[in-house]
Design a protein around this motif. Structure first.
Motif, PDB file in Angstrom:
ATOM      1  N   ARG A 138      47.903 -23.472  27.670  1.00 57.68           N
ATOM      2  CA  ARG A 138      48.126 -22.972  29.028  1.00 57.68           C
ATOM      3  C   ARG A 138      48.812 -24.034  29.890  1.00 57.68           C
ATOM      4  NH1 ARG A 138      43.394 -21.464  30.092  1.00 57.68           N
ATOM      5  NH2 ARG A 138      43.681 -19.232  29.763  1.00 57.68           N
ATOM      6  N   ALA A 139      48.394 -25.299  29.731  1.00 53.65           N
ATOM      7  CA  ALA A 139      49.037 -26.376  30.479  1.00 53.65           C
ATOM      8  C   ALA A 139      50.488 -26.539  30.061  1.00 53.65           C
ATOM      9  CB  ALA A 139      48.271 -27.685  30.253  1.00 53.65           C
ATOM     10  N   GLY A 140      50.753 -26.390  28.766  1.00 58.84           N
ATOM     11  CA  GLY A 140      52.126 -26.483  28.283  1.00 58.84           C
ATOM     12  C   GLY A 140      52.996 -25.362  28.808  1.00 58.84           C
ATOM     13  N   GLU A 141      52.409 -24.156  28.910  1.00 61.60           N
ATOM     14  CA  GLU A 141      53.157 -23.023  29.462  1.00 61.60           C
ATOM     15  C   GLU A 141      53.472 -23.258  30.943  1.00 61.60           C
ATOM     16  OE1 GLU A 141      51.432 -19.323  26.766  1.00 61.60           O
ATOM     17  OE2 GLU A 141      50.308 -20.017  28.509  1.00 61.60           O
ATOM     18  N   ALA A 142      52.502 -23.797  31.681  1.00 65.38           N
ATOM     19  CA  ALA A 142      52.698 -24.009  33.117  1.00 65.38           C
ATOM     20  C   ALA A 142      53.733 -25.093  33.401  1.00 65.38           C
ATOM     21  CB  ALA A 142      51.367 -24.380  33.773  1.00 65.38           C
ATOM     22  N   SER A 143      53.758 -26.112  32.524  1.00 71.01           N
ATOM     23  CA  SER A 143      54.689 -27.229  32.751  1.00 71.01           C
ATOM     24  C   SER A 143      56.047 -26.995  32.109  1.00 71.01           C
ATOM     25  CB  SER A 143      54.081 -28.516  32.184  1.00 71.01           C
ATOM     26  OG  SER A 143      53.920 -28.421  30.773  1.00 71.01           O
ATOM     27  N   GLY A 144      56.171 -25.969  31.293  1.00 72.18           N
ATOM     28  CA  GLY A 144      57.422 -25.700  30.597  1.00 72.18           C
ATOM     29  C   GLY A 144      57.669 -26.613  29.410  1.00 72.18           C
ATOM     30  N   ASP A 145      56.635 -27.294  28.961  1.00 68.87           N
ATOM     31  CA  ASP A 145      56.767 -28.226  27.837  1.00 68.87           C
ATOM     32  C   ASP A 145      55.816 -27.804  26.710  1.00 68.87           C
ATOM     33  OD1 ASP A 145      57.632 -30.459  26.390  1.00 68.87           O
ATOM     34  OD2 ASP A 145      56.028 -31.727  27.195  1.00 68.87           O
ATOM     35  N   LEU A 146      55.852 -26.526  26.345  1.00 66.40           N
ATOM     36  CA  LEU A 146      54.931 -26.015  25.333  1.00 66.40           C
ATOM     37  C   LEU A 146      55.150 -26.675  23.979  1.00 66.40           C
ATOM     38  CD1 LEU A 146      52.707 -24.046  24.545  1.00 66.40           C
ATOM     39  CD2 LEU A 146      54.464 -22.305  24.146  1.00 66.40           C
ATOM     40  N   ASP A 147      56.417 -26.909  23.624  1.00 68.19           N
ATOM     41  CA  ASP A 147      56.664 -27.528  22.326  1.00 68.19           C
ATOM     42  C   ASP A 147      56.098 -28.945  22.258  1.00 68.19           C
ATOM     43  OD1 ASP A 147      58.468 -28.362  24.206  1.00 68.19           O
ATOM     44  OD2 ASP A 147      60.139 -28.581  22.812  1.00 68.19           O
ATOM     45  N   GLY A 148      56.228 -29.695  23.362  1.00 65.40           N
ATOM     46  CA  GLY A 148      55.674 -31.047  23.384  1.00 65.40           C
ATOM     47  C   GLY A 148      54.154 -31.037  23.306  1.00 65.40           C
ATOM     48  N   VAL A 149      53.533 -30.077  24.005  1.00 71.69           N
ATOM     49  CA  VAL A 149      52.065 -29.973  23.974  1.00 71.69           C
ATOM     50  C   VAL A 149      51.583 -29.603  22.580  1.00 71.69           C
ATOM     51  CG1 VAL A 149      50.119 -28.609  24.820  1.00 71.69           C
ATOM     52  CG2 VAL A 149      51.839 -29.447  26.426  1.00 71.69           C
ATOM     53  N   LEU A 150      52.292 -28.712  21.923  1.00 76.39           N
ATOM     54  CA  LEU A 150      51.900 -28.322  20.569  1.00 76.39           C
ATOM     55  C   LEU A 150      52.020 -29.501  19.603  1.00 76.39           C
ATOM     56  CD1 LEU A 150      53.491 -24.752  20.308  1.00 76.39           C
ATOM     57  CD2 LEU A 150      51.069 -25.335  20.574  1.00 76.39           C
ATOM     58  N   LEU A 151      53.036 -30.340  19.810  1.00 72.00           N
ATOM     59  CA  LEU A 151      53.150 -31.543  18.973  1.00 72.00           C
ATOM     60  C   LEU A 151      51.979 -32.494  19.232  1.00 72.00           C
ATOM     61  CD1 LEU A 151      56.998 -32.303  19.195  1.00 72.00           C
ATOM     62  CD2 LEU A 151      55.717 -31.543  17.182  1.00 72.00           C
ATOM     63  N   LYS A 180      47.088 -35.699  29.162  1.00 69.34           N
ATOM     64  CA  LYS A 180      48.521 -35.916  28.930  1.00 69.34           C
ATOM     65  C   LYS A 180      49.285 -34.597  28.884  1.00 69.34           C
ATOM     66  CE  LYS A 180      51.686 -38.472  25.913  1.00 69.34           C
ATOM     67  NZ  LYS A 180      51.787 -39.309  24.678  1.00 69.34           N
ATOM     68  N   SER A 181      48.612 -33.541  28.434  1.00 68.13           N
ATOM     69  CA  SER A 181      49.277 -32.240  28.354  1.00 68.13           C
ATOM     70  C   SER A 181      49.273 -31.505  29.694  1.00 68.13           C
ATOM     71  CB  SER A 181      48.603 -31.366  27.293  1.00 68.13           C
ATOM     72  OG  SER A 181      47.269 -31.074  27.651  1.00 68.13           O
ATOM     73  N   GLY A 182      48.599 -32.092  30.705  1.00 67.70           N
ATOM     74  CA  GLY A 182      48.638 -31.493  32.037  1.00 67.70           C
ATOM     75  C   GLY A 182      47.370 -30.790  32.456  1.00 67.70           C
ATOM     76  N   VAL A 183      46.308 -30.860  31.673  1.00 67.31           N
ATOM     77  CA  VAL A 183      45.040 -30.219  32.031  1.00 67.31           C
ATOM     78  C   VAL A 183      44.369 -31.052  33.118  1.00 67.31           C
ATOM     79  CG1 VAL A 183      42.784 -29.468  31.176  1.00 67.31           C
ATOM     80  CG2 VAL A 183      44.805 -29.282  29.705  1.00 67.31           C
ATOM     81  N   ALA A 184      43.828 -30.391  34.141  1.00 67.33           N
ATOM     82  CA  ALA A 184      43.150 -31.089  35.231  1.00 67.33           C
ATOM     83  C   ALA A 184      41.956 -31.870  34.693  1.00 67.33           C
ATOM     84  CB  ALA A 184      42.690 -30.094  36.295  1.00 67.33           C
ATOM     85  N   ILE A 185      41.652 -33.013  35.317  1.00 67.52           N
ATOM     86  CA  ILE A 185      40.636 -33.925  34.800  1.00 67.52           C
ATOM     87  C   ILE A 185      39.267 -33.260  34.702  1.00 67.52           C
ATOM     88  CG2 ILE A 185      40.221 -34.859  37.105  1.00 67.52           C
ATOM     89  CD1 ILE A 185      39.955 -36.754  33.730  1.00 67.52           C
ATOM     90  N   LEU A 186      38.880 -32.458  35.699  1.00 69.09           N
ATOM     91  CA  LEU A 186      37.564 -31.818  35.671  1.00 69.09           C
ATOM     92  C   LEU A 186      37.478 -30.785  34.556  1.00 69.09           C
ATOM     93  CD1 LEU A 186      36.772 -31.395  39.485  1.00 69.09           C
ATOM     94  CD2 LEU A 186      35.691 -32.946  37.848  1.00 69.09           C
TER      95      LEU A 186
END
Length: 303
Positions: free
Chosen positions: A33-46, A180-186
């Motif tokens: 979900r974080a990868g989808e929101a940031s537009g970097d899904l391929d990087g998050v999957l890696l 690192k993938s963009g998920v909020a800390i909490l």
């Protein structure tokens, strides 16, 4: 196939994955979900692939460290059982001809042999083992029981230190990957808590998340928990102050991964002589108990 069909029907990739929690835990879904929101899904999957690869490598090392002692200990039990069931009765017949009281260790060994040769011995032993396992499982399902059992694991000689290092490595790697993938800390801390694998660490993470929610830093409540080593909390504090928390967390994880590898290698070399010594004590104790009456044969016969 089902995930692909859901995506084709218009659902997001993360929503499609959420429908199958057994195959795709919260960690996967949140990162996607974080990868989808940031537009970097391929990087998050890696990143997720790297995380899973490191996690599986760690699991393989732990399993390899545990396999040898389990097999060796089972062999010790089988050898001791074979001696007690098949060898001791032969000596018992000889000792019976003495007509005199036997030394206590010898008598205990003969009584144990007599019990193991009865028809109800094996069912009794199996039933006792099952009862103990079930009692531990039932106790482990309670909140206090789960915490106490996990705390006991961390206090075990040798293996407790290994489990602690594994838990720290898992915590830091998972938190680093999530942030690192963009998920909020909490949200990341909530996921890490559920994937901690040890209730002692989960409680410390949960309390730290509450402190962070109230405006505290992450390092301070972790330090107050006294679960994490000072080096870990200091590095996390430095990472928070410099804005490089993800990098610091990954460095900690890499360090503890190397510590786990060194500990596993040390265990492999340490366990072998310990098990050989155990086998010597067990077999030697049985042999000594059997030969004690022979050493005293003259006094037994003459008295």
């Amino acid at each position: 196939d089902a995930v692909g069909q859901d995506v084709e029907s218009g659902e997001t990739f993360s929503d499609a994955l959420r429908k199958y929690p057994r195959s795709f835990p919260d960690l996967y879904v949140s990162m996607v979900r974080a990868g989808e929101a940031s537009g970097d899904l391929d990087g998050v999957l890696l990143q997720l692939a790297d995380y899973l690869e490191a996690t599986e490598e760690l699991k393989r090392r732990i399993k390899s460290a545990m396999t040898y002692p389990v097999v060796a200990f089972s062999m010790i039990i089988l050898i001791a059982g074979g001696l007690i069931v098949f060898v001791v009765p032969q000596f018992a017949q000889i000792f019976g001809s003495f007509g005199k009281a036997l030394p206590l260790p010898t008598q205990i060994l003969i009584d144990l042999s007599g019990f193991l040769r009865t028809w109800y011995a094996l069912p009794s032993i199996i039933a006792t083992i099952i009862a103990i396992v079930m009692a531990v499982k039932i106790y482990g399902k309670t909140e206090s029981g789960r915490f106490n059992l996990d705390a006991l694991k961390l206090r075990m000689p040798v293996f407790g230190s290994l489990l602690r290092k594994v838990a720290i490595s898992r915590f830091t790697r998972t938190l680093s990957t999530l942030t690192k993938s963009g998920v909020a800390i909490l949200q990341a801390l909530e996921i890490v808590e559920r994937t901690a694998g040890n209730e002692v660490f989960a409680k410390a993470i949960r309390e730290s998340a509450d402190s962070v929610r109230n405006g505290d830093t992450l390092a301070d409540p972790l330090a107050r928990s006294e679960v994490f080593p000072a080096m870990v909390t200091r590095m996390i504090s430095v990472g928070e102050r410099t804005g490089a928390l993800e990098t610091m967390l990954m460095k900690i994880s890499d360090f503890y991964d190397s510590e786990v590898r060194a500990t596993v290698d040390g265990l492999t070399s340490l366990i072998e002589p310990i098990l050989i010594g155990m086998m010597g004590l067990v077999v030697g104790g049985i042999v000594l108990a059997l030969f004690m009456p022979i050493f005293k044969m003259s006094s037994l016969v003459s008295s």
